[in-house]
Motif scaffolding. Structure first.
Motif, PDB file in Angstrom:
ATOM      1  N   LEU A 278      36.992  30.971  10.111  1.00 13.07           N
ATOM      2  CA  LEU A 278      36.209  32.171  10.415  1.00 13.07           C
ATOM      3  C   LEU A 278      36.522  33.288   9.444  1.00 13.07           C
ATOM      4  CD1 LEU A 278      34.491  33.937  12.313  1.00 13.07           C
ATOM      5  CD2 LEU A 278      36.565  34.340  13.629  1.00 13.07           C
ATOM      6  N   PRO A 279      35.525  33.830   8.727  1.00 15.71           N
ATOM      7  CA  PRO A 279      35.798  34.965   7.859  1.00 15.71           C
ATOM      8  C   PRO A 279      36.153  36.194   8.686  1.00 15.71           C
ATOM      9  CG  PRO A 279      33.642  33.971   7.379  1.00 15.71           C
ATOM     10  CD  PRO A 279      34.116  33.449   8.703  1.00 15.71           C
ATOM     11  N   VAL A 280      37.279  36.801   8.427  1.00 20.52           N
ATOM     12  CA  VAL A 280      37.652  38.052   9.079  1.00 20.52           C
ATOM     13  C   VAL A 280      37.714  39.107   7.992  1.00 20.52           C
ATOM     14  CG1 VAL A 280      39.391  39.263  10.423  1.00 20.52           C
ATOM     15  CG2 VAL A 280      38.968  36.843  10.837  1.00 20.52           C
ATOM     16  N   ASN A 281      36.723  39.998   8.008  1.00 15.47           N
ATOM     17  CA  ASN A 281      36.597  41.001   6.962  1.00 15.47           C
ATOM     18  C   ASN A 281      36.660  40.380   5.581  1.00 15.47           C
ATOM     19  OD1 ASN A 281      36.352  43.258   8.693  1.00 15.47           O
ATOM     20  ND2 ASN A 281      38.519  43.068   9.122  1.00 15.47           N
ATOM     21  N   ILE A 354      30.437  41.460  10.646  1.00 13.33           N
ATOM     22  CA  ILE A 354      29.219  40.903  11.232  1.00 13.33           C
ATOM     23  C   ILE A 354      29.282  39.382  11.210  1.00 13.33           C
ATOM     24  CG2 ILE A 354      26.727  40.665  10.870  1.00 13.33           C
ATOM     25  CD1 ILE A 354      26.755  43.610   9.898  1.00 13.33           C
ATOM     26  N   GLY A 355      29.757  38.819  10.109  1.00  8.15           N
ATOM     27  CA  GLY A 355      29.888  37.371  10.031  1.00  8.15           C
ATOM     28  C   GLY A 355      30.878  36.819  11.031  1.00  8.15           C
ATOM     29  N   THR A 407      30.158  39.839   5.191  1.00  7.30           N
ATOM     30  CA  THR A 407      31.516  40.394   5.234  1.00  7.30           C
ATOM     31  C   THR A 407      31.510  41.889   5.544  1.00  7.30           C
ATOM     32  OG1 THR A 407      31.526  40.838   2.842  1.00  7.30           O
ATOM     33  CG2 THR A 407      32.327  38.671   3.573  1.00  7.30           C
ATOM     34  N   THR A 408      30.368  42.402   5.961  1.00 11.91           N
ATOM     35  CA  THR A 408      30.253  43.815   6.280  1.00 11.91           C
ATOM     36  C   THR A 408      30.967  44.142   7.584  1.00 11.91           C
ATOM     37  OG1 THR A 408      28.117  43.928   5.184  1.00 11.91           O
ATOM     38  CG2 THR A 408      28.644  45.721   6.704  1.00 11.91           C
ATOM     39  N   PRO A 409      31.880  45.103   7.621  1.00 11.39           N
ATOM     40  CA  PRO A 409      32.509  45.483   8.888  1.00 11.39           C
ATOM     41  C   PRO A 409      31.471  45.962   9.896  1.00 11.39           C
ATOM     42  CG  PRO A 409      33.701  46.425   7.040  1.00 11.39           C
ATOM     43  CD  PRO A 409      32.434  45.856   6.469  1.00 11.39           C
ATOM     44  N   LEU A 410      31.663  45.600  11.159  1.00 12.66           N
ATOM     45  CA  LEU A 410      30.704  45.977  12.195  1.00 12.66           C
ATOM     46  C   LEU A 410      30.999  47.396  12.674  1.00 12.66           C
ATOM     47  CD1 LEU A 410      28.316  44.778  13.900  1.00 12.66           C
ATOM     48  CD2 LEU A 410      30.001  44.482  15.711  1.00 12.66           C
ATOM     49  N   ASN A 411      30.613  48.353  11.863  1.00 16.16           N
ATOM     50  CA  ASN A 411      30.685  49.750  12.273  1.00 16.16           C
ATOM     51  C   ASN A 411      29.332  50.158  12.847  1.00 16.16           C
ATOM     52  OD1 ASN A 411      33.375  50.259  11.291  1.00 16.16           O
ATOM     53  ND2 ASN A 411      32.508  50.193   9.225  1.00 16.16           N
ATOM     54  N   ALA A 412      29.303  51.253  13.580  1.00 15.44           N
ATOM     55  CA  ALA A 412      28.045  51.724  14.131  1.00 15.44           C
ATOM     56  C   ALA A 412      27.045  51.960  13.017  1.00 15.44           C
ATOM     57  CB  ALA A 412      28.256  53.005  14.924  1.00 15.44           C
ATOM     58  N   GLY A 413      25.795  51.531  13.234  1.00 14.51           N
ATOM     59  CA  GLY A 413      24.774  51.645  12.220  1.00 14.51           C
ATOM     60  C   GLY A 413      24.312  53.070  11.987  1.00 14.51           C
TER      61      GLY A 413
END
Length: 416
Positions: A278-281, A354-355, A407-413
């Motif tokens: 699993l890709p983490v960041n 996100i991934g 690989t985009t961090p899941l921050n608020a859009g």
């Protein structure tokens, strides 16, 4: 409890499609234990005593559960093949209130050992210097240990491929603290008696587990006899004698008696799961030098993958049918964590990508039937989650491959 144990697939998914032959206890049973478990010796000793007390002959199968011969855990399919073909009952099957498999066809005994996840530090050690002012916490990859670790504040994470390596990270001073399955601490200290650890409770609904006997359909009679034997052994002290050195410290047991509502942002099955690499960041799990551990940071980047309005609408419908019963109609969490707001998608510095979220979801959700949706359907649910957390829809469709690779961090859009 190595990677192969901590990544056990959800009991509900396992049981829903097991097709085993009815077990007649009088004819004897074949007993398996979980591969790599640090409590295997205990599980076998308890099983031997319980079945003898129940008047059931038993054969212990050394390699009855096929682990797939890899480091990606035990899949539901592998367990399904083993239970019924090679085993009639599994001793040392992990169960919790978060993974009660109430809709499954499995039969479970009462627990014979209450255990779970604890915080571990090395006693009388010189302090490990924080990195960037943050405590380094070791956790076991793709297990409840990782779920609990992500909840900790002001922390960096040292993710290890096994629970033994997770304890070792503290012993070798790669981490100041570890969150780990308690039997792994017992097993590690037995192998290294010169070391001493302090054990403390962790506040998470993912922390409290019990070891039970699990069997397939049409085994209620067998489980009734096992429960009667467990009751007799509990009353006469034999069970306590067998499990004494594996029992959680009183301070941890007392803390575990108070229910905790988890607010973990990770989408992960409450049972032990079989997640792929699993890709983490942006970092892919591998067998790196120095024990195969990786560091988690918010260094991933790039734009979020595109998705369209049609996917958002379809994803909303799929969510209502498959996800809302655990995560809430408004994504605010019920038995599962919230999937919107700052606990899930913070304004900045997210430790989740996100991934990573997509791969957890597509591998482990919904909890009662992991993997039941198609790739396109999981992508549509991901589009709905992104939109709900502030990401703008566009013209291009979100594909499963693009979602998994992000690989985009899941921050608020940006809409927030």
């Amino acid at each position: 409890m190595n990677t192969r144990l901590t990544q056990i697939a959800a009991a509900g998914a396992l049981a829903a499609s097991i097709a085993s032959t009815p077990v007649h206890a009088s004819a004897g049973v074949r007993v398996c234990t979980m591969p790599g478990s640090p409590s295997t010796a205990l599980d076998q000793a308890v099983a031997r005593a319980v079945l003898r007390t129940a008047g059931i002959s038993a054969t212990f199968v050394a390699h009855g559960i096929d682990d797939g011969n890899d480091d990606d855990g035990i899949s539901a399919r592998e367990l399904m093949k083993s239970l019924g073909r090679n085993c009639d009952v599994i001793a040392g099957f992990p169960r919790s209130a978060q993974a009660d498999a109430s809709d499954s066809h499995l039969s479970f005994s009462e627990g014979y050992l209450r255990s779970g996840y604890v915080a571990v530090t090395l006693r009388d050690a010189r302090p490990v210097a924080p990195v960037d002012g943050k405590e380094t916490i070791a956790a076991t990859w793709s297990s409840p240990s990782q779920l609990i670790a992500v909840q900790q504040k002001n922390a960096r994470f040292d993710l290890e491929n096994s629970s033994a390596l997770t304890v070792d990270a503290v012993a070798k001073r790669r981490a100041q603290r570890a969150i780990v399955w308690y039997p792994a601490v017992v097993a590690y200290q037995r192998a290294h008696p010169q070391l001493h650890f302090d054990v403390a409770p962790v506040r998470s609904e993912y922390a409290d587990w019990s070891l039970v006997f699990a069997s397939g359909p049409n085994t209620d009679g067998l489980q009734t006899r096992i429960n009667r034997a467990l009751s007799r052994m509990s009353a006469d002290g034999r069970l306590a004698s067998l499990t004494r050195s594996w029992t959680l410290p009183d301070s941890v047991l007392h803390a575990a008696a108070t229910p905790v509502r988890a607010r973990n942002p990770l989408i992960m099955n409450a049972a032990w799961t079989n997640a792929p690499a699993l890709p983490v960041n942006g970092t892919q799990r591998g067998t790196q030098q120095g024990g195969g551990f990786i560091k988690v940071s918010a260094s991933g980047g790039g734009a979020a993958p595109s998705f369209n309005d049609a996917q958002v609408a379809h994803g909303k419908d799929l969510y209502a049918g498959a996800c809302a019963k655990c995560h809430g109609v408004e994504l605010d969490g019920i038995t599962g964590p919230a999937l919107s707001g700052p606990a899930f998608a913070p304004a900045s510095n997210s430790h989740l990508t996100i991934g990573g979220i997509y791969q957890y979801m597509s591998t482990n959700m919904p909890a009662d039937r992991p993997g039941k949706l198609s790739d396109d359907e999981y992508a549509d649910v991901m589009a709905f989650l992104l939109y709900t957390n502030g990401y703008e829809s566009g013209g291009a469709k979100l594909t499963a491959a693009d979602a998994a690779a992000s690989t985009t961090p899941l921050n608020a859009g940006p809409r927030h």
